[in-house]
Every structure is written in structure tokens, then in C-alpha cells.
Design a protein around this motif. Structure first.
Motif, PDB file in Angstrom:
ATOM      1  N   ASP A 118       0.834  -1.195   0.000  1.00  0.00           N
ATOM      2  CA  ASP A 118       0.000   0.000   0.000  1.00  0.00           C
ATOM      3  C   ASP A 118       0.872   1.250   0.000  1.00  0.00           C
ATOM      4  N   VAL A 119       0.297   2.361  -0.489  1.00  0.00           N
ATOM      5  CA  VAL A 119       0.986   3.644  -0.522  1.00  0.00           C
ATOM      6  C   VAL A 119       0.127   4.673   0.201  1.00  0.00           C
ATOM      7  N   ASP A 120       0.733   5.414   1.134  1.00  0.00           N
ATOM      8  CA  ASP A 120       0.055   6.503   1.837  1.00  0.00           C
ATOM      9  C   ASP A 120       0.750   7.810   1.465  1.00  0.00           C
ATOM     10  N   ILE A 175      -3.836   2.822  -2.737  1.00  0.00           N
ATOM     11  CA  ILE A 175      -3.165   4.116  -2.657  1.00  0.00           C
ATOM     12  C   ILE A 175      -4.148   5.076  -1.993  1.00  0.00           C
ATOM     13  N   GLU A 176      -3.665   5.787  -0.979  1.00  0.00           N
ATOM     14  CA  GLU A 176      -4.546   6.679  -0.229  1.00  0.00           C
ATOM     15  C   GLU A 176      -3.760   7.894   0.231  1.00  0.00           C
ATOM     16  N   GLY A 177      -4.498   8.914   0.665  1.00  0.00           N
ATOM     17  CA  GLY A 177      -3.832  10.086   1.214  1.00  0.00           C
ATOM     18  C   GLY A 177      -4.786  11.242   1.400  1.00  0.00           C
ATOM     19  N   ASP A 178      -4.562  11.991   2.456  1.00  0.00           N
ATOM     20  CA  ASP A 178      -5.279  13.229   2.742  1.00  0.00           C
ATOM     21  C   ASP A 178      -4.311  14.387   2.571  1.00  0.00           C
ATOM     22  N   HIS A 179      -4.849  15.534   2.212  1.00  0.00           N
ATOM     23  CA  HIS A 179      -4.044  16.750   2.045  1.00  0.00           C
ATOM     24  C   HIS A 179      -2.921  16.543   1.037  1.00  0.00           C
ATOM     25  N   VAL A 180      -3.248  15.875  -0.059  1.00  0.00           N
ATOM     26  CA  VAL A 180      -2.302  15.644  -1.141  1.00  0.00           C
ATOM     27  C   VAL A 180      -2.393  16.817  -2.113  1.00  0.00           C
ATOM     28  N   SER A 181      -1.257  17.271  -2.595  1.00  0.00           N
ATOM     29  CA  SER A 181      -1.224  18.325  -3.609  1.00  0.00           C
ATOM     30  C   SER A 181      -0.439  17.796  -4.799  1.00  0.00           C
ATOM     31  N   CYS A 182      -1.074  17.851  -5.972  1.00  0.00           N
ATOM     32  CA  CYS A 182      -0.452  17.257  -7.149  1.00  0.00           C
ATOM     33  C   CYS A 182      -0.906  18.014  -8.399  1.00  0.00           C
ATOM     34  N   GLY A 198      -6.776  -3.086  -6.326  1.00  0.00           N
ATOM     35  CA  GLY A 198      -6.631  -2.204  -5.177  1.00  0.00           C
ATOM     36  C   GLY A 198      -7.543  -1.002  -5.276  1.00  0.00           C
ATOM     37  N   ASP A 199      -7.686  -0.311  -4.163  1.00  0.00           N
ATOM     38  CA  ASP A 199      -8.538   0.869  -4.082  1.00  0.00           C
ATOM     39  C   ASP A 199      -7.688   2.133  -4.115  1.00  0.00           C
ATOM     40  N   CYS A 200      -8.313   3.215  -4.559  1.00  0.00           N
ATOM     41  CA  CYS A 200      -7.678   4.519  -4.560  1.00  0.00           C
ATOM     42  C   CYS A 200      -8.583   5.477  -3.796  1.00  0.00           C
ATOM     43  N   GLU A 201      -8.062   6.097  -2.746  1.00  0.00           N
ATOM     44  CA  GLU A 201      -8.825   7.067  -1.960  1.00  0.00           C
ATOM     45  C   GLU A 201      -7.915   8.272  -1.695  1.00  0.00           C
ATOM     46  N   LEU A 202      -8.134   9.347  -2.451  1.00  0.00           N
ATOM     47  CA  LEU A 202      -7.296  10.530  -2.351  1.00  0.00           C
ATOM     48  C   LEU A 202      -8.130  11.770  -2.091  1.00  0.00           C
ATOM     49  N   ASP A 203      -7.599  12.645  -1.247  1.00  0.00           N
ATOM     50  CA  ASP A 203      -8.249  13.892  -0.855  1.00  0.00           C
ATOM     51  C   ASP A 203      -7.197  14.984  -0.931  1.00  0.00           C
ATOM     52  N   GLY A 204      -7.459  16.010  -1.743  1.00  0.00           N
ATOM     53  CA  GLY A 204      -6.467  17.068  -1.828  1.00  0.00           C
ATOM     54  C   GLY A 204      -6.739  18.066  -2.934  1.00  0.00           C
ATOM     55  N   TYR A 218      -9.739  -4.020 -10.423  1.00  0.00           N
ATOM     56  CA  TYR A 218     -10.575  -4.540  -9.349  1.00  0.00           C
ATOM     57  C   TYR A 218     -10.396  -3.657  -8.128  1.00  0.00           C
ATOM     58  N   GLY A 219     -11.278  -2.687  -7.952  1.00  0.00           N
ATOM     59  CA  GLY A 219     -11.180  -1.832  -6.781  1.00  0.00           C
ATOM     60  C   GLY A 219     -11.990  -0.562  -6.950  1.00  0.00           C
TER      61      GLY A 219
END
Length: 125
Positions: free
Chosen positions: A14-16, A34-41, A51-57, A69-70
Motif C-alpha cells: 500500500d501507498v500513503d 493508494i490513499e492520502g489526505d491533504h495531497v497536492s499534485c 486495489g482501491d484509490c482514496e485521495l483527498d487534496g 478490481y477496486g
């Protein structure tokens, strides 16, 4: 963590990305989330096999996320008007039941899951 660009390739794990600032991110994961809060990109490309992807930013550029699959969940601090969104899932839920196309903004957001749900949200929490 701050960097101009990053390339992530993982077979299993997994990647945080919480709190990271990345100009261009390319991520390929075979088995993992792959997940993360307060990501800037600026430019974001994520390809997941299982896998799942959950990103906030803040995503100030093109976003391309796919998963075989995810689930994909993305929350961007920018307004919906900043994006041209295309989202679809073969076997999963999208806001309108299978595909979603909206907006006419300068940034392209492409979300695709072969077998998983999609959720995209815009603006401040």
C-alpha cells in the motif's frame, strides 16, 4: 514531503501519500491500495490492478485513475467547473449508474474501474 515528480511501481503493498506535494505522480500498483489526505499534485496518473484509490487534496491538473478490481474515491478542493470529467465502471456504481460525463473545465479527470465503485467530489469539505 515535497518533490517535483515521482514514479511508484509496486508489486504488492500500500501507498500513503498523506501530506505530500508532488508535481507529477505516476503510480502503478499490482496488489495494493493508494490513499492520502491533504495531497497536492499537478499531474496524477494511477493504475491499479487490484486495489482501491482514496485521495483527498488539491489536484491542479489532469487526473487519470484506473483500477481493474477496486473502488476509486477522489475528493478535490477545486470546483467542479475546473474539470472535464469522464468516469465509468463496468461492474460498479457511478453516480448515474454506469458512466458519468460532466464539466467543461481546463483539467481532464478520467476515472475508470472495471469492477468497483466510483465517487468523485469537488470543492471544500
Amino acid at each position: 514531503m515535497t518533490m517535483d515528480s515521482a514514479v511508484l511501481k509496486l508489486s504488492d503493498g500500500d501507498v500513503d501519500l498523506t501530506g505530500t506535494q508532488i508535481g507529477t505522480l505516476n503510480a502503478e500498483l499490482d496488489y495494493g491500495d493508494i490513499e492520502g489526505d491533504h495531497v497536492s499534485c499537478t499531474t496524477l496518473s494511477v493504475n491499479l490492478k487490484d486495489g482501491d484509490c482514496e485521495l483527498d487534496g488539491t489536484f491542479n491538473g489532469d487526473v487519470n485513475i484506473s483500477s481493474q478490481y477496486g473502488d476509486i474515491e477522489i475528493f478535490t478542493r477545486l470546483a467542479e467547473s475546473q474539470y472535464t470529467v469522464s468516469a465509468g465502471s463496468s461492474y460498479g456504481d457511478v453516480e448515474d449508474g454506469g458512466t458519468l460525463t460532466l464539466g467543461g473545465g481546463p483539467y481532464k479527470m478520467a476515472l475508470q474501474s472495471d469492477d468497483g465503485d466510483l465517487n468523485v467530489r469537488f470543492g471544500s469539505k
